[in-house]
Write a protein that holds these residues in place. Structure first.
Motif, PDB file in Angstrom:
ATOM      1  N   PRO A   1     -36.776  -1.739 -40.670  1.00  0.00           N
ATOM      2  CA  PRO A   1     -36.414  -3.120 -41.002  1.00  0.00           C
ATOM      3  C   PRO A   1     -35.951  -3.888 -39.756  1.00  0.00           C
ATOM      4  CG  PRO A   1     -34.563  -1.695 -41.449  1.00  0.00           C
ATOM      5  CD  PRO A   1     -35.675  -0.798 -40.988  1.00  0.00           C
ATOM      6  N   TYR A   2     -35.962  -5.217 -39.878  1.00  0.00           N
ATOM      7  CA  TYR A   2     -35.475  -6.033 -38.771  1.00  0.00           C
ATOM      8  C   TYR A   2     -33.956  -5.960 -38.691  1.00  0.00           C
ATOM      9  CZ  TYR A   2     -39.933  -8.147 -37.546  1.00  0.00           C
ATOM     10  OH  TYR A   2     -41.214  -8.346 -37.088  1.00  0.00           O
ATOM     11  N   MET A   3     -33.469  -5.683 -37.475  1.00  0.00           N
ATOM     12  CA  MET A   3     -32.027  -5.611 -37.226  1.00  0.00           C
ATOM     13  C   MET A   3     -31.692  -6.432 -35.989  1.00  0.00           C
ATOM     14  SD  MET A   3     -31.460  -1.529 -37.926  1.00  0.00           S
ATOM     15  CE  MET A   3     -29.675  -1.582 -37.708  1.00  0.00           C
ATOM     16  N   VAL A   4     -30.493  -7.003 -36.003  1.00  0.00           N
ATOM     17  CA  VAL A   4     -30.062  -7.871 -34.905  1.00  0.00           C
ATOM     18  C   VAL A   4     -28.690  -7.430 -34.392  1.00  0.00           C
ATOM     19  CG1 VAL A   4     -31.327  -9.881 -35.760  1.00  0.00           C
ATOM     20  CG2 VAL A   4     -28.972  -9.481 -36.536  1.00  0.00           C
TER      21      VAL A   4
ATOM     22  N   GLU B   1     -20.446  -9.017 -41.044  1.00  0.00           N
ATOM     23  CA  GLU B   1     -19.455  -7.951 -40.895  1.00  0.00           C
ATOM     24  C   GLU B   1     -19.990  -6.779 -40.078  1.00  0.00           C
ATOM     25  OE1 GLU B   1     -17.617  -6.552 -44.440  1.00  0.00           O
ATOM     26  OE2 GLU B   1     -17.139  -8.567 -45.168  1.00  0.00           O
ATOM     27  N   GLU B   2     -21.268  -6.447 -40.284  1.00  0.00           N
ATOM     28  CA  GLU B   2     -21.849  -5.311 -39.576  1.00  0.00           C
ATOM     29  C   GLU B   2     -22.086  -5.681 -38.112  1.00  0.00           C
ATOM     30  OE1 GLU B   2     -23.172  -7.089 -42.116  1.00  0.00           O
ATOM     31  OE2 GLU B   2     -24.605  -5.865 -43.221  1.00  0.00           O
ATOM     32  N   ARG B   3     -21.973  -4.679 -37.251  1.00  0.00           N
ATOM     33  CA  ARG B   3     -22.198  -4.926 -35.829  1.00  0.00           C
ATOM     34  C   ARG B   3     -23.685  -5.099 -35.546  1.00  0.00           C
ATOM     35  NH1 ARG B   3     -20.536  -0.876 -32.419  1.00  0.00           N
ATOM     36  NH2 ARG B   3     -19.809  -2.304 -30.821  1.00  0.00           N
ATOM     37  N   TYR B   4     -24.526  -4.356 -36.274  1.00  0.00           N
ATOM     38  CA  TYR B   4     -25.980  -4.472 -36.118  1.00  0.00           C
ATOM     39  C   TYR B   4     -26.606  -4.632 -37.502  1.00  0.00           C
ATOM     40  CZ  TYR B   4     -24.974  -2.884 -31.419  1.00  0.00           C
ATOM     41  OH  TYR B   4     -24.463  -2.780 -30.146  1.00  0.00           O
ATOM     42  N   PRO B   5     -26.472  -5.819 -38.090  1.00  0.00           N
ATOM     43  CA  PRO B   5     -26.923  -5.991 -39.469  1.00  0.00           C
ATOM     44  C   PRO B   5     -28.444  -5.980 -39.618  1.00  0.00           C
ATOM     45  CG  PRO B   5     -26.187  -8.083 -38.559  1.00  0.00           C
ATOM     46  CD  PRO B   5     -25.837  -7.029 -37.554  1.00  0.00           C
ATOM     47  N   GLU B   6     -28.872  -5.472 -40.758  1.00  0.00           N
ATOM     48  CA  GLU B   6     -30.268  -5.588 -41.168  1.00  0.00           C
ATOM     49  C   GLU B   6     -30.408  -6.969 -41.793  1.00  0.00           C
ATOM     50  OE1 GLU B   6     -33.028  -3.488 -44.571  1.00  0.00           O
ATOM     51  OE2 GLU B   6     -31.607  -2.219 -43.477  1.00  0.00           O
ATOM     52  N   ILE B   7     -31.453  -7.702 -41.410  1.00  0.00           N
ATOM     53  CA  ILE B   7     -31.549  -9.087 -41.885  1.00  0.00           C
ATOM     54  C   ILE B   7     -32.901  -9.361 -42.540  1.00  0.00           C
ATOM     55  CG2 ILE B   7     -29.900  -9.919 -40.173  1.00  0.00           C
ATOM     56  CD1 ILE B   7     -33.167 -11.157 -39.416  1.00  0.00           C
ATOM     57  N   ILE B   8     -32.925 -10.439 -43.325  1.00  0.00           N
ATOM     58  CA  ILE B   8     -34.168 -10.898 -43.961  1.00  0.00           C
ATOM     59  C   ILE B   8     -34.689 -12.055 -43.119  1.00  0.00           C
ATOM     60  CG2 ILE B   8     -35.154 -11.931 -46.042  1.00  0.00           C
ATOM     61  CD1 ILE B   8     -32.790 -10.558 -47.579  1.00  0.00           C
ATOM     62  N   ILE B   9     -35.818 -11.848 -42.444  1.00  0.00           N
ATOM     63  CA  ILE B   9     -36.275 -12.850 -41.474  1.00  0.00           C
ATOM     64  C   ILE B   9     -36.686 -14.163 -42.147  1.00  0.00           C
ATOM     65  CG2 ILE B   9     -36.944 -11.158 -39.739  1.00  0.00           C
ATOM     66  CD1 ILE B   9     -39.850 -11.494 -40.621  1.00  0.00           C
TER      67      ILE B   9
END
Length: 266
Positions: free
Chosen positions: A163-166, A190-198
């Motif tokens: 998944p895409y993560m930032v 909150e997460e340091r490297y969240p998974e995101i919905i592009i």
């Protein structure tokens, strides 16, 4: 006898400066080398690529998240250098059965300077550590001056796909983005490297720039095209992940890289 405290607050007592060092963190391996400790480094990870020749002169003990405990034990290290983000708590606790594990925790430039100072104390390399810190402070002040009149712009910094993560908040990458006057649209997660919905990038903050890091994921033009579809006007830029995520002495090269990046994207 010296008693020193690492960046997790753990106290370590040493009769003499540790001589046999194992490094589990690529950027910290490079720093140890730059402090003049090449002869003391007995083992590194397969990701420790700077300086390159160490891969052929030192033992390789696995990766940052998957180390070979038996091999490490057989090497009889005096100290193991780890990092809160790079290495898991389970790995650190297992390694503590072998020898002292010094854990760093780097989010800001100040944290980085503290690590360099600590290594100077720990390995009796105070003069060398001070020289590196002085160079960083000078280059940092110079870069802040360089950025003084540049406007803030919004950005998203991608580290992974499928998944895409930032990069989010409380990361060294986020600090480097702020230094370059980029407002991270995912800083409030909150997460340091969240998974995101592009598909939600426009709602999230509609960045001016989408950065695709060279590590740890090998992004390509197809990723750039896909991500570009979900912003109004963002420029997609491939960036050197080492310059944004490596601390230690690598940051000296990062300031020059950031100047080139700024001139390229403006």
């Amino acid at each position: 006898m010296k008693q020193l405290q690492d960046q997790l607050g753990t106290f370590h007592t040493f009769e003499t400066s540790p001589k046999r060092i194992i490094s589990l963190v690529p950027s910290q391996t490079e720093l140890l080398y730059d402090l003049g400790l090449e002869e003391n480094i007995i083992a590194i990870t397969k990701f420790c690529v700077h300086p390159y020749h160490l891969k052929s002169t030192k033992e390789i003990i696995g990766g940052t998240k998957n180390v070979k405990f038996d091999k490490i034990k057989a090497l009889q290290p005096d100290i193991i250098i780890a990092n809160k983000e790079e290495n898991t708590l389970e790995i650190v606790e297992e390694l503590r059965k072998i020898c002292p594990v010094w854990v760093t925790d780097i989010v800001t430039i100040e944290d980085n300077l503290k690590m360099i100072h600590d290594f100077g104390q720990l390995f009796n390399k105070r003069t060398e550590a001070q020289k590196i810190s002085d160079k960083i402070n000078f280059a940092y002040a110079d870069f802040v001056s360089f950025m003084k009149d540049k406007p803030f712009q919004r950005a998203a910094y991608f580290i992974w796909a499928n998944p895409y993560m930032v990069a989010g908040n409380n990361t060294f990458i986020n600090e480097m983005l702020k230094l370059n006057k980029f407002e991270n649209i995912y800083e409030n997660r909150e997460e340091r490297y969240p998974e995101i919905i592009i598909q939600k990038m426009r709602i999230q903050g509609d960045p001016d720039y989408v950065f695709l890091s060279s590590e740890p994921f090998p992004f390509n033009d197809e990723h750039a095209f896909e991500l570009g579809r979900f912003t109004h006007h963002a420029k997609t830029v491939f960036v050197d992940g080492e310059m944004f995520s490596w601390y230690g002495s690598r940051i000296l090269k990062a300031f020059d890289y950031f100047k080139l990046l700024q001139s390229k994207i403006q």
